[in-house]
Motif scaffolding. Structure first.
Motif, PDB file in Angstrom:
ATOM      1  N   ALA A  53      48.324  38.380  29.324  1.00 30.84           N
ATOM      2  CA  ALA A  53      48.003  37.073  28.741  1.00 30.84           C
ATOM      3  C   ALA A  53      49.213  36.132  28.793  1.00 30.84           C
ATOM      4  O   ALA A  53      49.056  34.921  28.900  1.00 30.84           O
ATOM      5  CB  ALA A  53      47.514  37.236  27.303  1.00 30.84           C
ATOM      6  N   ALA A  54      50.401  36.704  28.746  1.00 33.07           N
ATOM      7  CA  ALA A  54      51.635  35.919  28.832  1.00 33.07           C
ATOM      8  C   ALA A  54      52.068  35.683  30.285  1.00 33.07           C
ATOM      9  O   ALA A  54      53.126  35.096  30.528  1.00 33.07           O
ATOM     10  CB  ALA A  54      52.755  36.625  28.065  1.00 33.07           C
ATOM     11  N   GLY A  88      49.982  44.694  41.895  1.00 34.59           N
ATOM     12  CA  GLY A  88      49.348  43.792  42.859  1.00 34.59           C
ATOM     13  C   GLY A  88      49.392  42.350  42.379  1.00 34.59           C
ATOM     14  O   GLY A  88      49.702  41.432  43.146  1.00 34.59           O
ATOM     15  N   LEU A  89      49.120  42.143  41.097  1.00 39.51           N
ATOM     16  CA  LEU A  89      49.196  40.797  40.525  1.00 39.51           C
ATOM     17  C   LEU A  89      50.627  40.266  40.578  1.00 39.51           C
ATOM     18  O   LEU A  89      50.851  39.079  40.844  1.00 39.51           O
ATOM     19  CB  LEU A  89      48.687  40.814  39.083  1.00 39.51           C
ATOM     20  N   THR A  90      51.584  41.137  40.354  1.00 39.65           N
ATOM     21  CA  THR A  90      52.995  40.758  40.436  1.00 39.65           C
ATOM     22  C   THR A  90      53.325  40.259  41.835  1.00 39.65           C
ATOM     23  O   THR A  90      54.004  39.239  42.001  1.00 39.65           O
ATOM     24  CB  THR A  90      53.900  41.957  40.075  1.00 39.65           C
ATOM     25  N   HIS A  91      52.819  40.961  42.838  1.00 42.93           N
ATOM     26  CA  HIS A  91      53.096  40.543  44.215  1.00 42.93           C
ATOM     27  C   HIS A  91      52.469  39.191  44.531  1.00 42.93           C
ATOM     28  O   HIS A  91      53.041  38.415  45.307  1.00 42.93           O
ATOM     29  CB  HIS A  91      52.636  41.615  45.206  1.00 42.93           C
ATOM     30  N   ILE A  92      51.315  38.886  43.941  1.00 42.23           N
ATOM     31  CA  ILE A  92      50.749  37.546  44.133  1.00 42.23           C
ATOM     32  C   ILE A  92      51.711  36.510  43.556  1.00 42.23           C
ATOM     33  O   ILE A  92      52.001  35.496  44.202  1.00 42.23           O
ATOM     34  CB  ILE A  92      49.361  37.422  43.476  1.00 42.23           C
ATOM     35  N   GLU A 130      36.523  43.577  40.273  1.00 45.10           N
ATOM     36  CA  GLU A 130      37.349  42.376  40.085  1.00 45.10           C
ATOM     37  C   GLU A 130      38.609  42.449  40.943  1.00 45.10           C
ATOM     38  O   GLU A 130      39.013  41.447  41.554  1.00 45.10           O
ATOM     39  CB  GLU A 130      37.716  42.194  38.619  1.00 45.10           C
ATOM     40  N   ALA A 131      39.241  43.620  40.996  1.00 47.70           N
ATOM     41  CA  ALA A 131      40.428  43.787  41.848  1.00 47.70           C
ATOM     42  C   ALA A 131      40.059  43.553  43.313  1.00 47.70           C
ATOM     43  O   ALA A 131      40.814  42.916  44.060  1.00 47.70           O
ATOM     44  CB  ALA A 131      41.037  45.173  41.654  1.00 47.70           C
ATOM     45  N   SER A 147      44.731  32.632  38.081  1.00 49.15           N
ATOM     46  CA  SER A 147      43.306  32.991  38.062  1.00 49.15           C
ATOM     47  C   SER A 147      43.106  34.491  38.210  1.00 49.15           C
ATOM     48  O   SER A 147      42.247  35.074  37.560  1.00 49.15           O
ATOM     49  CB  SER A 147      42.558  32.265  39.184  1.00 49.15           C
ATOM     50  N   ALA A 148      43.898  35.109  39.086  1.00 44.80           N
ATOM     51  CA  ALA A 148      43.775  36.556  39.307  1.00 44.80           C
ATOM     52  C   ALA A 148      44.138  37.324  38.043  1.00 44.80           C
ATOM     53  O   ALA A 148      43.434  38.260  37.653  1.00 44.80           O
ATOM     54  CB  ALA A 148      44.661  36.985  40.480  1.00 44.80           C
ATOM     55  N   ILE A 149      45.214  36.923  37.394  1.00 41.78           N
ATOM     56  CA  ILE A 149      45.630  37.592  36.150  1.00 41.78           C
ATOM     57  C   ILE A 149      44.556  37.432  35.089  1.00 41.78           C
ATOM     58  O   ILE A 149      44.185  38.390  34.409  1.00 41.78           O
ATOM     59  CB  ILE A 149      46.995  37.051  35.664  1.00 41.78           C
TER      60      ILE A 149
END
Length: 165
Positions: A53-54, A88-92, A130-131, A147-149
């Motif tokens: 969320a952060a 994966g979200l981190t890499h985005i 979702e992933a 948006s992905a997060i």
């Protein structure tokens, strides 16, 4: 030379920024997950949700990784899958879209192996879907970290209990 614990495992001594990128030694980074952190499943999920969320999926990954390393062996795939999705979200966030797609795909596959079971009331099938949708957005050139997060965070929220049949 890397800091190591008594067993020879590397410690997380190097400071990191909010996206988990290493900073030069001596620089002040954001607070890190302690090396000896051993959360319960509920603690790990709650803390991971707060971090997502952060906008801090790298740090959510560290929390989930702590659970996979200290939790029961039979839950290893669950926690690894969740952690991989967060990486994966981190890499985005970092602009590494091919790395993001690879980790989201791996995490989705780990969660998909659970079928329709709902450990900790998580709808893992919906989370895996979702992933996969985020991976499709990457492939189509429409990836947006925020948006992905948000999409993954929505699916990481416990599902309501199923009615008795």
């Amino acid at each position: 030379m890397r800091d190591r614990d008594e067993a020879g495992r590397p410690r997380n001594a190097r400071p990191r920024d909010e996206y988990g990128r290493p900073l030069p030694r001596g620089t002040e980074g954001v607070p890190r997950v302690p090396d000896d952190y051993a959360p319960t499943a509920e603690e790990a999920l709650e803390e991971a949700r707060k971090l997502l969320a952060a906008g801090r999926p790298f740090h959510a990954h560290e929390v989930l990784e702590a659970r996979w390393k200290t939790g029961p062996d039979e839950e290893r795939e669950l926690w690894q899958g969740l952690a991989q999705i967060c990486v994966g979200l981190t890499h985005i966030q970092r602009g590494n879209l091919s790395g993001a797609a690879a980790l989201l795909t791996r995490g989705s596959a780990r969660l998909g192996a659970y079928g329709s079971t709902r450990p900790y009331r998580l709808d893992l099938r919906a989370l895996a879907v979702e992933a996969d949708a985020v991976t499709t957005a990457i492939d189509e050139g429409n990836a947006d970290a925020g948006s992905a997060i948000a999409a993954i965070l929505t699916r990481l929220t416990p599902a309501p209990p199923r009615p008795l049949s």
